[in-house]
Design an enzyme around this catalytic site. Structure first.
Site, PDB file in Angstrom:
ATOM      1  NE  ARG A 162      -2.961  -1.750   2.553  1.00  0.00           N
ATOM      2  CZ  ARG A 162      -3.891  -1.943   3.900  1.00  0.00           C
ATOM      3  NH1 ARG A 162      -5.085  -1.005   3.805  1.00  0.00           N
ATOM      4  NH2 ARG A 162      -3.799  -2.821   4.799  1.00  0.00           N
ATOM      5  CB  THR A 163       3.900   2.421   1.693  1.00  0.00           C
ATOM      6  OG1 THR A 163       3.448   1.978   2.872  1.00  0.00           O
ATOM      7  CG2 THR A 163       4.937   3.338   1.653  1.00  0.00           C
ATOM      8  CE  LYS A 178      22.594 -12.109  -9.422  1.00  0.00           C
ATOM      9  NZ  LYS A 178      22.003 -10.714 -10.047  1.00  0.00           N
ATOM     10  NE  ARG A 215       8.120  -0.782   4.683  1.00  0.00           N
ATOM     11  CZ  ARG A 215       6.942  -0.114   5.369  1.00  0.00           C
ATOM     12  NH1 ARG A 215       6.583   0.742   5.033  1.00  0.00           N
ATOM     13  NH2 ARG A 215       6.367  -1.085   5.994  1.00  0.00           N
ATOM     14  CG  HIS A 259       6.370   5.087   7.572  1.00  0.00           C
ATOM     15  ND1 HIS A 259       6.602   5.599   6.303  1.00  0.00           N
ATOM     16  CD2 HIS A 259       5.467   4.144   7.384  1.00  0.00           C
ATOM     17  CE1 HIS A 259       5.835   5.148   5.356  1.00  0.00           C
ATOM     18  NE2 HIS A 259       5.131   4.105   6.009  1.00  0.00           N
TER      19      HIS A 259
END
Ligand SMILES: [Zn+2]
Lengths: 152, 304
Positions: free
Chosen positions: B53-54, B82, B103, B131
């Site tokens: 949703r973000t 990797k 994020r 946030h």
């Protein structure tokens, strides 16, 4: 030279850290990353009588100067310490440590989920508070014994 | 606003916050006015953990400004798998976009990443840390419904681990707000948040019981108490049950109380509350788009 000063022998070249609070010498060595296995020549005086501190520790390290990061962190556990740079058995430079606004490197953030603990190309960095230090990345505050957080 | 990166709500002054919220109000009132404002601009999305949703909210915001997105995709299909460092990843990706949204599961990730890039970087959540766009949309919703001055705000639930709470509580110290923290004793605010609130001269008023304080509140911000914070199921049920609300428990509240929640909810707000005028949590989620549009617009600059 007084008998007290004789307790720790003179060095030809290196650094003498004086006026460390009694009992903190081993923590100072930890900050300098000295564990004896690298072959550094080190002399330690512990709980030496001192007019200023009552009891003080003294650390002498041969052929070694301290980095600014090391001095900064040192100031957190030994706020009264003086750093003497020795050349040819003489003190060529002497200064008291100052409490910095920030310290970087040397210490590791106590938050195991902090980005600075994950092998990224950055040094740890902490804001120095009145009664602790605070990671500038994750905001974690360390108020307990900071020597428990010295990077191995 | 004079920030190149938005990594933490702590960096935002009252003036910064008001600049973003004012711009968000303008955009919400007439989104079509900016439909091609950032045509050709690209927003890079780096989501090292899923947060659908973000991500959708940022994508919608960028597209409503006329821009587009480039998405790193899930971590298991990228170079990170990797063993590439975050510092390297962002230095590569900044060449693909005009701004980045990050994020990441580690605290401080955005703060670190921002040191390696020249394009604006927005933190969309770093572990249990910050946030800031959630905080801005929370502030926007509070301002729309109750105002940000001379209001009494209750923040309830998991105050120990809830990052939205920490960030919001700190941001609210910029305003004339009386903050009340309602939680079980085991989930009270952590030390670093207390420290901040104390530094900002804000009193930490803590309560274990909602009923006593509820009648005086203008806003009640509810958060979820997670099962895993408790040693066993029965203790969890007993404790969490005391911090659930429904229309009956809200009957003692002010008529115009605004109930908020960062969503998703499970059972902490009963469905019967949804039908009342007190329910502002879906509106709160929707507000993420104009608020993120405003922030992107301010960071990207460009034609007026
Ligand atoms: Zn940290």
């Amino acid at each position: 030279m007084t008998s007290q000063e004789l307790r720790v022998s003179k060095i030809e070249r290196g650094t003498v850290i004086d006026h460390i609070p009694g009992g903190q010498a081993l923590n100072v060595l930890a900050i300098l990353g000295i564990d004896g296995r690298e072959g550094d020549v080190v002399s330690i005086g512990m709980n030496v009588p001192s007019d200023r501190l009552g009891r003080k520790d003294v650390v002498k390290v041969e052929d070694r100067e301290l980095s600014q990061s090391e001095v900064d962190v040192l100031s957190l556990i030994a706020p009264e310490a003086s750093i003497n740079i020795i050349k040819n058995f003489d003190v060529v430079e002497k200064h008291r440590v100052e409490r910095p606004e920030r310290v970087s490197g040397v210490l590791q953030c106590s938050n195991h989920n902090c980005i600075t603990t994950e092998g990224e190309p950055v040094d740890s960095e902490f804001e120095v508070l009145d009664d602790g230090i605070r990671c500038v990345y994750c905001d974690t505050i360390i108020r307990d014994d900071i020597t428990a957080h010295i990077l191995a | 606003m004079r920030h190149d990166h938005i990594t933490s709500a702590r960096q935002l002054s009252r003036e910064d916050i008001e600049t973003v919220l004012d711009r968000a109000s303008e955009l919400a009132a007439d989104p079509s006015a900016v439909a091609d404002r950032h045509e050709g601009a690209l927003l890079g999305l780096l989501f090292f953990e899923p947060s659908t949703r973000t991500k959708m909210s940022f994508s919608a915001a960028m597209k409503r400004l006329g821009g587009d997105i480039v998405d790193m995709g899930p971590v298991d299909s990228s170079s990170v798998k990797k063993g590439e460092s975050l510092a390297d990843t962002v230095r590569v990706v900044e060449g693909y976009a005009d701004a980045l949204v990050l994020r990441h599961p580690s605290e401080g990730a955005a703060q670190m990443a921002s040191k390696f890039v020249d394009v604006p970087l927005i933190n969309a959540g770093d572990g249990a840390g910050q946030h800031p766009t959630q905080t801005l949309l929370d502030l926007y919703t509070i301002r729309e419904n109750a105002g940000l001055d001379d209001v009494s705000i209750g923040i309830m639930g998991d105050l120990k681990y809830g990052r939205t709470v920490h960030s919001l509580a700190h941001a609210l110290t910029n305003f004339d707000v009386s903050q009340h923290f309602i939680s079980p004793e085991s989930l009270q605010l952590p030390r670093k948040v207390r420290y901040d609130l104390h530094q900002e001269g804000s009193a930490v008023k803590e309560h274990t019981d909602l009923d006593a304080i509820l009648p005086s509140l203008d806003v009640l911000y509810v958060t979820r108490i997670q099962r895993e914070r408790f040693p066993d199921e029965s203790e969890y049920r007993e404790v969490a049950g005391e911090y659930q609300i429904d229309t009956e428990s809200l009957s003692v509240a002010k008529e115009d109380l605004s109930v908020m929640h960062p969503l998703p909810r499970v059972d902490e707000i009963a469905y019967d509350v949804d039908e009342t005028a007190k329910a502002n949590y879906f509106e709160q989620a929707h507000n993420g788009v104009p608020v993120r549009m405003a922030l992107l617009d301010l960071l990207l600059g460009g034609a007026q």
